[in-house]
Design a protein around this motif. Structure first.
Motif, short mmCIF file in Angstrom:
data_model
loop_
_atom_site.label_atom_id
_atom_site.label_comp_id
_atom_site.label_asym_id
_atom_site.label_seq_id
_atom_site.Cartn_x
_atom_site.Cartn_y
_atom_site.Cartn_z
N GLY A 112 -12.50 -35.16 15.29
CA GLY A 112 -11.95 -35.04 16.63
C GLY A 112 -10.73 -34.13 16.68
N CYS B 89 -5.25 -42.38 23.49
CA CYS B 89 -5.00 -41.10 24.15
C CYS B 89 -5.07 -41.26 25.67
CB CYS B 89 -6.02 -40.05 23.69
SG CYS B 89 -5.90 -39.66 21.93
N CYS C 69 -8.62 -40.97 27.34
CA CYS C 69 -9.72 -41.70 26.70
C CYS C 69 -10.13 -42.93 27.51
CB CYS C 69 -9.32 -42.13 25.30
SG CYS C 69 -10.59 -43.07 24.43
N LEU D 224 -2.15 -30.23 22.16
CA LEU D 224 -2.30 -31.51 21.45
C LEU D 224 -1.27 -32.52 21.95
CD1 LEU D 224 -2.97 -30.14 17.87
CD2 LEU D 224 -4.59 -31.43 19.27
N ALA E 284 -5.56 -30.13 11.51
CA ALA E 284 -6.95 -29.95 11.93
C ALA E 284 -7.66 -28.93 11.04
CB ALA E 284 -7.01 -29.51 13.39
N LEU F 235 -2.34 -33.90 25.23
CA LEU F 235 -3.47 -34.82 25.09
C LEU F 235 -3.09 -36.11 24.36
CD1 LEU F 235 -6.29 -32.28 24.09
CD2 LEU F 235 -6.06 -33.48 26.27
N CYS G 235 -7.66 -47.53 16.97
CA CYS G 235 -7.15 -46.18 16.71
C CYS G 235 -5.64 -46.29 16.52
CB CYS G 235 -7.51 -45.22 17.84
SG CYS G 235 -7.08 -45.80 19.48
N HIS H 223 -2.19 -35.58 15.57
CA HIS H 223 -2.24 -34.54 14.55
C HIS H 223 -1.74 -33.22 15.12
CE1 HIS H 223 -6.10 -33.84 16.66
NE2 HIS H 223 -5.94 -32.58 16.30
N ARG I 190 -2.40 -36.44 21.18
CA ARG I 190 -2.98 -36.50 19.84
C ARG I 190 -1.90 -36.67 18.79
NH1 ARG I 190 -7.94 -37.90 19.83
NH2 ARG I 190 -8.48 -36.71 17.99
N ASN J 232 -10.51 -38.53 12.67
CA ASN J 232 -9.48 -37.70 13.28
C ASN J 232 -8.66 -37.03 12.19
OD1 ASN J 232 -10.13 -38.23 15.98
ND2 ASN J 232 -8.90 -40.11 16.00
N THR K 83 -11.26 -45.07 15.91
CA THR K 83 -11.20 -44.19 14.75
C THR K 83 -11.77 -44.93 13.55
OG1 THR K 83 -9.19 -43.16 15.66
CG2 THR K 83 -9.71 -42.69 13.36
N GLN L 243 -10.11 -31.47 19.18
CA GLN L 243 -9.77 -31.29 20.61
C GLN L 243 -9.04 -29.98 20.89
OE1 GLN L 243 -11.69 -33.22 21.56
NE2 GLN L 243 -11.52 -35.16 20.50
#
Length: 395
Positions: free
Chosen positions: A140, A36, A39, A149, A161, A152, A32, A156, A154, A117, A84, A142
């Protein structure tokens, strides 16, 4: 290899009702962009270049070693998970699919899902994926909210999204899932419902809506964020389920909601104790023989070891004994809101239904298992206290 596997121990007497279950394939792509903090999957931050060619070659060799478990069946579904998987090129995924079709074969209506993602979405690339025969995406998301985000980890943002869902449709995908979490750091009920409203507005065919949990061996486990109180979590769950039902999403599993005809067939095969090949670094498999022996296997976890020709693909295996089967079967089947037909227990385990009669009676007496002779299904209380229900089926 485990002792059970090396000595070929029998899993107990098999009743005449046993049938080889449907066969799926899980393909693990372990890289990925960034790991994260929540994860606990077998995923690793990608370097400047992915070893695509070497990994595809290893996957197909891994598959070749597992051909003995196919027993003439064709694949009903394939799931590219990760990591990913959408970091891989269409060419690489095409080679994997060609190998799976050549070495195993596909049912005519096979479901092929790719995890992706929003930060990896490119419309041209996803149109190429669709042309390969990949017919379902799992995106994904979330959350759609910037602060959530960021918390988390992330890569993005919310706008990406939203665009990802639009690009999925434009690339030819009319069947896609959105992964969405709730119970996020400092999340209010209003925040959680706003995320759901945005997801519903994107008109996916499936939603995976689940609560963030703190898992061992993650950053959040050692540095836990501030999560909502239990009362807020319960309010989020109740309000969210009501809103999803109102929008036409039927809950069919603990955290899965689908529109008519769009339940995830690959995951349904897991939950109904079907068989699945597992290829790739750290992939797990569940495999039955015509004689009724059921084997769980797992592959070498670290990508560098999986790609090392001097190391075996398979890291271990365990033959399920008769005493293992009630719990193994039920921990999957009882995640389903409607449960499964009672007859499926004998078909998939090779053990008589009578062998779990006492455990079922005790679970029904506590209001955890429905009083239904035709189906093994949890009550609403059983869904809420699934771990308590499953305790009845432990050896």
């Amino acid at each position: 290899m485990s002792q059970a596997g090396s000595h070929g121990l029998d899993a107990g007497p098999v009743v005449s009702g046993f049938r080889l279950p449907p066969l799926s394939a899980y393909v693990h792509i372990p890289w990925c962009v960034r790991k994260c903090p929540y994860c606990d999957f077998n995923s690793h931050a990608a370097g400047p270049e992915l070893p695509e060619d070497a990994y595809v070659e290893a996957l197909l060799a891994d598959l070749k070693a597992d051909e003995r478990h196919v027993h003439g069946r064709k694949l009903t579904s394939i799931f590219f998970g990760g990591g990913t998987p959408s970091l891989f090129s269409a060419s690489a995924l095409g080679h994997i699919l060609e190998g799976l079709e050549r070495q195993v074969g596909f049912e005519h209506d096979i479901e092929i899902t790719l995890e992706a993602n929003p930060g990896t979405f490119e419309q041209a690339k996803f149109a190429d994926y669709r042309s390969l025969g990949i017919n379902r995406l799992s995106i994904g998301v979330q959350s759609f909210q910037a602060e959530k985000l960021k918390a988390l980890g992330r890569i993005h943002d919310g706008d990406e999204a939203v665009r990802a869902a639009d690009m999925a449709r434009k690339a030819g995908f009319d069947n896609f899932n959105l992964d969405l979490m709730h119970g996020l750091p400092q999340q209010s009920v209003a925040d959680a419902l706003a995320d759901l409203e945005q997801a519903i507005a994107l008109n996916p065919t499936h939603l995976s809506w689940y609560q963030l949990t703190m898992e061992p061996n993650t950053v959040f486990w050692s540095q836990p964020p501030e999560l909502p109180e239990d009362d807020a979590l319960w309010e989020i769950q109740e309000a969210g389920q009501a809103r999803l039902a109102e929008a036409g999403f039927v809950q069919y599993e603990t955290s899965a909601y689908a529109r008519d005809g769009k339940r995830a067939r690959h995951n349904l095969n897991y939950w109904t104790f079907g068989d699945f090949l597992g290829i790739g670094a750290g992939a797990h498999a569940k495999l039955s023989s015509p004689e009724g022996r059921i084997l769980r296997t797992w592959k070498t976890r670290l990508p560098k070891d999986y790609l090392n020709p001097d190391k075996p693909f398979q890291a271990g295996e365990r033959l399920l004994e008769a005493d293992d089967l009630p719990f193994e079967f039920m921990m999957n089947a009882l995640r389903l809101v409607e449960g499964v037909p009672s007859s499926l227990y004998e078909e998939r385990t090779g053990q008589p239904l009578q062998s779990i009669a006492e455990a079922c009676r005790e679970a029904r007496a506590k209001g955890l298992l429905a009083d239904d002779n035709e189906r093994l299904r949890p009550t609403e209380r059983g869904q809420l206290f699934l771990n308590d229900l499953l305790q009845h089926f432990l050896a």
